[in-house]
Write a protein that holds these residues in place. Structure first.
Motif: not given
Length: 178
Positions: A94-100
């Motif tokens: 489980y993880y999260v990425n921030i895009k732009h």
């Protein structure tokens, strides 16, 4: 016409506010930003040296004056100090990425990625892949956005996996007894 004082808010020195009574526009400026909005209530606002007094006419809508008082206090605290919420993502993979800086993309063990648009009023920072820091000057909108994120993967009571708020207590249920 009888005026009744319902509440008086004392404002900090660092907060500037302006009221246009004819148009019922209220604007506030502080450290973290400024905000202006239209007030729909039939109230009178009088400005006396950093005190905001709410008056109402002949017992019209006295409960809405209390609600207005609470919302104004939350707005003042938000503009001066801001509101902050930290979300932990717990689980293998489980993880999260921030895009732009406009979109959050979650990998939560589903067969697809889950994405959500970041609202304009929320600032999202993530130094680690499993921790999200949310900041905003609006308390209600921040809590709504955080609860939408939490609903992507609700906490599991048996495995302690899912999306948690930092201050939320985690209770684990006992499994099957053998």
């Amino acid at each position: 016409m009888v005026l009744s004082v319902r509440s008086v808010l004392k404002l900090p020195q660092s907060l500037n506010f302006k009221i246009i009574q004819k148009e019922k526009i209220f604007s506030v400026k502080g450290f973290l930003g400024s905000y202006s909005f239209f007030l729909h209530l039939p109230l009178l606002y009088l400005d006396f040296s950093k005190k905001l007094q709410f008056y109402y006419i002949n017992e019209i809508l006295p409960n809405f004056v209390n609600i207005t008082n609470i919302v104004m206090c939350q707005l003042f605290v938000g503009i001066i100090l801001g509101y902050h919420k930290v979300i932990n993502i717990v689980g293998i993979g489980y993880y999260v990425n921030i895009k732009h800086k406009t979109k959050l993309i979650f990998t939560l063990g589903y067969s697809h990625l889950v994405s959500i648009q970041i609202p304009n009023f929320v600032v999202v920072k993530s130094r680690k892949r499993r921790k999200i820091s949310l900041k905003s000057i609006f308390l209600v909108e921040l809590n709504n956005f955080a609860s939408v994120i939490k609903n992507f993967k609700l906490p599991s009571a048996y495995k302690e996996k899912g999306i948690f708020f930092l201050s939320e207590p985690v209770t684990k249920k006992q499994g099957k007894k053998t």
